[in-house]
Write a protein that holds these residues in place. Structure first.
Motif, PDB file in Angstrom:
ATOM      1  N   LEU A 110       0.544  19.908 -29.609  1.00 42.78           N
ATOM      2  CA  LEU A 110       0.438  18.501 -29.640  1.00 42.78           C
ATOM      3  C   LEU A 110       1.489  17.886 -28.484  1.00 42.78           C
ATOM      4  CD1 LEU A 110       0.484  18.051 -33.434  1.00 42.78           C
ATOM      5  CD2 LEU A 110      -1.473  17.975 -31.932  1.00 42.78           C
ATOM      6  N   ASP A 111       2.292  18.383 -28.316  1.00 38.04           N
ATOM      7  CA  ASP A 111       3.248  17.676 -27.265  1.00 38.04           C
ATOM      8  C   ASP A 111       2.553  17.828 -25.908  1.00 38.04           C
ATOM      9  OD1 ASP A 111       5.218  17.321 -29.061  1.00 38.04           O
ATOM     10  OD2 ASP A 111       6.527  18.891 -28.740  1.00 38.04           O
ATOM     11  N   ASP A 112       1.910  18.972 -25.672  1.00 41.76           N
ATOM     12  CA  ASP A 112       1.365  19.343 -24.317  1.00 41.76           C
ATOM     13  C   ASP A 112       0.078  18.100 -24.215  1.00 41.76           C
ATOM     14  OD1 ASP A 112       3.053  20.948 -23.054  1.00 41.76           O
ATOM     15  OD2 ASP A 112       1.732  22.718 -23.540  1.00 41.76           O
ATOM     16  N   ALA A 113      -0.556  17.990 -25.394  1.00 40.92           N
ATOM     17  CA  ALA A 113      -1.902  17.394 -25.548  1.00 40.92           C
ATOM     18  C   ALA A 113      -1.644  15.779 -25.727  1.00 40.92           C
ATOM     19  CB  ALA A 113      -2.702  18.124 -26.467  1.00 40.92           C
ATOM     20  N   LYS A 114      -0.442  15.389 -25.698  1.00 37.52           N
ATOM     21  CA  LYS A 114      -0.206  13.908 -25.950  1.00 37.52           C
ATOM     22  C   LYS A 114      -0.810  12.810 -24.990  1.00 37.52           C
ATOM     23  CE  LYS A 114       4.268  13.961 -23.248  1.00 37.52           C
ATOM     24  NZ  LYS A 114       5.710  13.930 -23.249  1.00 37.52           N
ATOM     25  N   GLY A 115      -1.216  13.377 -23.734  1.00 38.60           N
ATOM     26  CA  GLY A 115      -2.041  12.689 -22.846  1.00 38.60           C
ATOM     27  C   GLY A 115      -3.528  12.626 -23.138  1.00 38.60           C
ATOM     28  N   PHE A 116      -4.141  13.503 -24.159  1.00 41.98           N
ATOM     29  CA  PHE A 116      -5.437  13.643 -24.225  1.00 41.98           C
ATOM     30  C   PHE A 116      -6.023  12.496 -25.295  1.00 41.98           C
ATOM     31  CE2 PHE A 116      -5.761  18.595 -24.392  1.00 41.98           C
ATOM     32  CZ  PHE A 116      -5.348  18.627 -22.965  1.00 41.98           C
ATOM     33  N   HIS A 117      -7.184  12.327 -25.348  1.00 43.11           N
ATOM     34  CA  HIS A 117      -7.864  11.346 -26.134  1.00 43.11           C
ATOM     35  C   HIS A 117      -7.642  11.585 -27.786  1.00 43.11           C
ATOM     36  CE1 HIS A 117     -11.306   9.100 -28.143  1.00 43.11           C
ATOM     37  NE2 HIS A 117     -11.196   8.215 -27.149  1.00 43.11           N
ATOM     38  N   PRO A 118      -7.645  10.615 -28.609  1.00 43.36           N
ATOM     39  CA  PRO A 118      -7.202  11.302 -29.878  1.00 43.36           C
ATOM     40  C   PRO A 118      -8.330  12.123 -30.694  1.00 43.36           C
ATOM     41  CG  PRO A 118      -7.073   8.797 -29.701  1.00 43.36           C
ATOM     42  CD  PRO A 118      -7.490   9.294 -28.369  1.00 43.36           C
ATOM     43  N   SER A 119      -9.600  12.224 -30.036  1.00 42.67           N
ATOM     44  CA  SER A 119     -10.718  12.843 -30.677  1.00 42.67           C
ATOM     45  C   SER A 119     -10.505  14.136 -30.001  1.00 42.67           C
ATOM     46  CB  SER A 119     -11.891  12.187 -30.001  1.00 42.67           C
ATOM     47  OG  SER A 119     -12.423  11.149 -30.874  1.00 42.67           O
ATOM     48  N   VAL A 120      -9.803  14.419 -28.726  1.00 40.12           N
ATOM     49  CA  VAL A 120      -9.369  15.693 -28.318  1.00 40.12           C
ATOM     50  C   VAL A 120      -8.549  16.506 -29.058  1.00 40.12           C
ATOM     51  CG1 VAL A 120      -9.082  17.021 -26.388  1.00 40.12           C
ATOM     52  CG2 VAL A 120     -10.594  15.265 -26.162  1.00 40.12           C
ATOM     53  N   ARG A 121      -7.350  15.334 -29.321  1.00 37.28           N
ATOM     54  CA  ARG A 121      -6.032  15.996 -29.960  1.00 37.28           C
ATOM     55  C   ARG A 121      -6.482  16.353 -31.354  1.00 37.28           C
ATOM     56  NH1 ARG A 121      -0.924  14.845 -28.911  1.00 37.28           N
ATOM     57  NH2 ARG A 121      -0.528  14.079 -31.007  1.00 37.28           N
ATOM     58  N   ALA A 122      -7.550  15.597 -31.840  1.00 38.17           N
ATOM     59  CA  ALA A 122      -8.075  16.043 -33.211  1.00 38.17           C
ATOM     60  C   ALA A 122      -8.381  17.575 -33.667  1.00 38.17           C
ATOM     61  CB  ALA A 122      -8.877  15.246 -33.697  1.00 38.17           C
ATOM     62  N   ILE A 123      -8.987  17.981 -32.349  1.00 37.38           N
ATOM     63  CA  ILE A 123      -9.474  19.401 -32.355  1.00 37.38           C
ATOM     64  C   ILE A 123      -8.286  20.416 -32.892  1.00 37.38           C
ATOM     65  CG2 ILE A 123     -10.340  21.391 -31.082  1.00 37.38           C
ATOM     66  CD1 ILE A 123     -11.777  19.359 -29.642  1.00 37.38           C
ATOM     67  N   CYS A 124      -7.049  20.157 -32.142  1.00 35.62           N
ATOM     68  CA  CYS A 124      -5.837  20.854 -32.314  1.00 35.62           C
ATOM     69  C   CYS A 124      -4.975  20.593 -33.708  1.00 35.62           C
ATOM     70  CB  CYS A 124      -4.861  20.483 -31.082  1.00 35.62           C
ATOM     71  SG  CYS A 124      -5.695  20.926 -29.282  1.00 35.62           S
ATOM     72  N   GLU A 125      -5.150  19.481 -34.118  1.00 31.40           N
ATOM     73  CA  GLU A 125      -4.265  18.878 -35.156  1.00 31.40           C
ATOM     74  C   GLU A 125      -4.413  20.006 -36.604  1.00 31.40           C
ATOM     75  OE1 GLU A 125      -5.308  14.886 -35.811  1.00 31.40           O
ATOM     76  OE2 GLU A 125      -4.097  14.381 -34.153  1.00 31.40           O
ATOM     77  N   GLY A 126      -3.803  20.389 -37.285  1.00 33.89           N
ATOM     78  CA  GLY A 126      -3.694  21.119 -38.443  1.00 33.89           C
ATOM     79  C   GLY A 126      -3.814  22.545 -38.178  1.00 33.89           C
ATOM     80  N   ALA A 127      -4.147  22.977 -36.870  1.00 36.21           N
ATOM     81  CA  ALA A 127      -4.338  24.570 -36.644  1.00 36.21           C
ATOM     82  C   ALA A 127      -3.178  25.354 -37.119  1.00 36.21           C
ATOM     83  CB  ALA A 127      -4.326  24.477 -34.939  1.00 36.21           C
ATOM     84  N   THR A 128      -3.636  26.540 -37.439  1.00 36.77           N
ATOM     85  CA  THR A 128      -2.368  27.461 -38.283  1.00 36.77           C
ATOM     86  C   THR A 128      -2.590  28.637 -37.370  1.00 36.77           C
ATOM     87  OG1 THR A 128      -4.103  28.115 -39.858  1.00 36.77           O
ATOM     88  CG2 THR A 128      -2.575  26.129 -40.392  1.00 36.77           C
ATOM     89  N   ASP A 129      -1.563  29.476 -37.567  1.00 39.23           N
ATOM     90  CA  ASP A 129      -1.630  30.897 -36.897  1.00 39.23           C
ATOM     91  C   ASP A 129      -1.728  30.632 -35.570  1.00 39.23           C
ATOM     92  OD1 ASP A 129      -1.324  33.629 -36.885  1.00 39.23           O
ATOM     93  OD2 ASP A 129      -3.303  34.018 -37.146  1.00 39.23           O
ATOM     94  N   VAL A 130      -1.024  29.827 -34.725  1.00 38.05           N
ATOM     95  CA  VAL A 130      -1.079  29.599 -33.373  1.00 38.05           C
ATOM     96  C   VAL A 130      -0.360  30.721 -32.833  1.00 38.05           C
ATOM     97  CG1 VAL A 130      -0.564  28.003 -31.388  1.00 38.05           C
ATOM     98  CG2 VAL A 130      -1.348  27.146 -33.822  1.00 38.05           C
ATOM     99  N   LYS A 131      -1.015  31.468 -31.532  1.00 31.96           N
ATOM    100  CA  LYS A 131      -0.406  32.376 -30.789  1.00 31.96           C
ATOM    101  C   LYS A 131      -0.265  31.774 -29.299  1.00 31.96           C
ATOM    102  CE  LYS A 131      -0.738  35.338 -34.221  1.00 31.96           C
ATOM    103  NZ  LYS A 131       0.432  35.825 -35.065  1.00 31.96           N
ATOM    104  N   VAL A 132       0.750  32.375 -28.503  1.00 34.88           N
ATOM    105  CA  VAL A 132       1.017  31.924 -27.182  1.00 34.88           C
ATOM    106  C   VAL A 132       0.665  33.354 -26.559  1.00 34.88           C
ATOM    107  CG1 VAL A 132       3.339  32.071 -27.246  1.00 34.88           C
ATOM    108  CG2 VAL A 132       2.066  30.739 -25.504  1.00 34.88           C
ATOM    109  N   TYR A 133       0.087  33.126 -25.180  1.00 35.88           N
ATOM    110  CA  TYR A 133      -0.060  34.557 -24.331  1.00 35.88           C
ATOM    111  C   TYR A 133       0.342  34.012 -22.873  1.00 35.88           C
ATOM    112  CZ  TYR A 133      -2.694  37.860 -21.536  1.00 35.88           C
ATOM    113  OH  TYR A 133      -2.961  38.513 -20.541  1.00 35.88           O
ATOM    114  N   ARG A 134       1.022  34.724 -22.317  1.00 35.97           N
ATOM    115  CA  ARG A 134       1.549  34.706 -21.032  1.00 35.97           C
ATOM    116  C   ARG A 134       0.181  35.179 -19.929  1.00 35.97           C
ATOM    117  NH1 ARG A 134       6.411  34.383 -17.885  1.00 35.97           N
ATOM    118  NH2 ARG A 134       5.814  33.445 -15.827  1.00 35.97           N
ATOM    119  N   ASN A 135      -0.413  34.449 -19.251  1.00 34.36           N
ATOM    120  CA  ASN A 135      -1.470  34.901 -18.398  1.00 34.36           C
ATOM    121  C   ASN A 135      -0.928  35.902 -17.387  1.00 34.36           C
ATOM    122  OD1 ASN A 135      -3.325  33.518 -19.574  1.00 34.36           O
ATOM    123  ND2 ASN A 135      -4.096  32.148 -18.048  1.00 34.36           N
ATOM    124  N   MET A 136      -1.536  37.121 -17.248  1.00 32.87           N
ATOM    125  CA  MET A 136      -0.858  38.025 -16.344  1.00 32.87           C
ATOM    126  C   MET A 136      -2.068  38.976 -15.657  1.00 32.87           C
ATOM    127  SD  MET A 136       0.671  40.786 -18.981  1.00 32.87           S
ATOM    128  CE  MET A 136       0.748  39.577 -20.696  1.00 32.87           C
TER     129      MET A 136
END
Length: 418
Positions: free
Chosen positions: A263-289
């Motif tokens: 949500l911090d990264d997507a703070k410049g997104f439209h509210p409707s796009v941010r809403a796709i992310c809101e409430g997400a659980t089991d978030v993972k991060v992957y370093r592209n390689m």
């Protein structure tokens, strides 16, 4: 009849096992997997017609795996939700003889496991068996707790962080970490469609990518990709973003992350796009390689396949498809006529077939965001067949033809006849 050892039970290892038991039903195959079971987690994956053609030949049940046809890509500006462009991918099966499909990774993995259980009793899966090393000349595998086992053919399919690569290629083969990382998560599609803010992007739309972006990836910037999987039950979302200091040492696909970071990264997104992310659980991060192409995938009786052989960025969604191509090449080249003494020669045929192809695919995938002329010039160093021009777009017909018209089975038969 061969005694075959496969190291790794991911998509590449299971595909190789299935392919080799089809090629030589009397051969014995043992898969050594260090975990209690390598259940592919991740999230979602796209397989092009060059890969689904192979799955079809194996009798893979796409419906049971919840596969969806990739029919379109829409690019929507994340800050204004204006539609920037749309590409339709209709008639793919007619053009390329196979479908372009989206899966949950776990469903693809489970489907391969079912096929193995249905088609062979000679494939043995040894769980919790960590491999310390291999001897390609002797055909031996050294296990952490069970000594040394002898095999006619060794298939190394233990993924991006394989510690066996240097044994095959004779030097260190470092992973190159991108300055970009990816948050990944799944949302229930019924929740997305029930929310008026997010419903507008998916209601009555064909399955396929919806790509929201705020700025071009190469600047670097932010890009949110979404598409359905598991028969439309889930929406996969991946937010590409500049790597944060705390993500620099992330290893593997499944490191935990915080929804607040998204949500911090997507703070410049439209509210409707941010809403796709809101409430997400089991978030993972992957370093592209990725890794750069290597001069060989083979040493005597040992063959590298999958991410262990040709780790690449997901620019064109070709990573798993190339692992499937590897497996089909094994199926043709190591048929039931292959004897133990033939293995080193057949392995060199695999090398001759696969090195140019995967080197070209790696280069295109890894360097698509750089200078097009430089990228194409490098591809031509490896590959003497027609390649897309420097002006071709990522999912244009030029690139689709390059990836999807290639039939690895036919190419393997040709090289076997030489």
């Amino acid at each position: 009849m061969l005694d075959i050892g496969i190291i790794g039970a991911g998509i590449g290892g299971l595909s190789a096992a299935l392919a080799l038991t089809r090629a030589s039903p009397s051969s014995t195959i043992t898969i050594f997997e260090k975990s209690q079971f390598r259940n592919e987690t991740g999230a979602a994956i796209i397989i092009g017609p060059n890969g689904t053609r192979i799955l079809s030949r194996w009798g893979f049940d796409f419906a049971q795996a919840g596969a969806l046809d990739y029919l379109q890509m829409r690019r929507i500006k994340a800050d204004t939700i204006e539609e920037d462009s749309t590409e339709q991918f209709e008639g793919i099966e007619g053009l390329y003889g196979a479908r372009w499909l989206m899966f949950h990774r776990a469903d693809l993995h489970a489907g391969l496991t079912r096929l193995i259980r249905e088609q062979s009793e000679r494939i043995h899966l040894r769980l919790g068996e960590a491999v310390e090393g291999v001897d390609p000349e002797e055909g031996t595998i050294t296990l952490s707790d069970a000594g040394i086992v002898q095999k006619d053919l060794l298939i190394i399919a233990d993924g991006a962080h394989s510690n066996l690569i240097s044994t095959i290629i004779g030097r260190n083969y470092p992973v190159i970490k991108s300055p970009m990382s990816m948050y990944r998560f799944l949302q229930p599609m019924n929740s997305i469609l029930a929310n008026p803010q997010t419903r507008q992007f998916y209601h009555n739309q064909p399955s396929g990518f919806t790509t929201f972006y705020k700025s071009e990836v190469g600047r670097p910037g932010l890009l949110l990709n979404t598409y359905p999987c598991r028969g439309g039950e889930l929406l996969y979302a991946a937010l590409l973003h500049p790597t944060k200091p705390k993500e620099r040492d992330v290893e593997g696909w499944d490191s935990p992350a915080s929804i607040q970071d998204i949500l911090d990264d997507a703070k410049g997104f439209h509210p409707s796009v941010r809403a796709i992310c809101e409430g997400a659980t089991d978030v993972k991060v992957y370093r592209n390689m990725w890794r750069d192409p290597v001069e060989t995938l083979v040493k005597s009786r040992a063959i590298l396949i999958g991410d262990a052989a040709h780790l690449m960025l997901p620019t064109h969604g070709q990573g798993a498809s190339q692992a499937l191509e590897d497996a089909m090449a094994l199926e043709v080249l190591f048929d039931k006529s292959t004897k133990s003494d033939d293995v080193p020669h057949r392995a060199q045929l695999f090398n001759k077939l696969r090195v140019p192809r995967v080197s070209a695919v790696q280069t295109i995938s890894n360097k698509m965001m750089g200078s097009p002329d430089k990228m194409i010039s490098e591809v031509k160093r490896y590959y003497d067949r027609p390649v897309p021009g420097p002006g071709a777009k990522t999912f244009s017909k030029e690139y689709n033809d390059f990836f999807f018209l290639y039939d690895v089975a036919e190419e393997a038969r040709k090289i076997l006849r030489l």
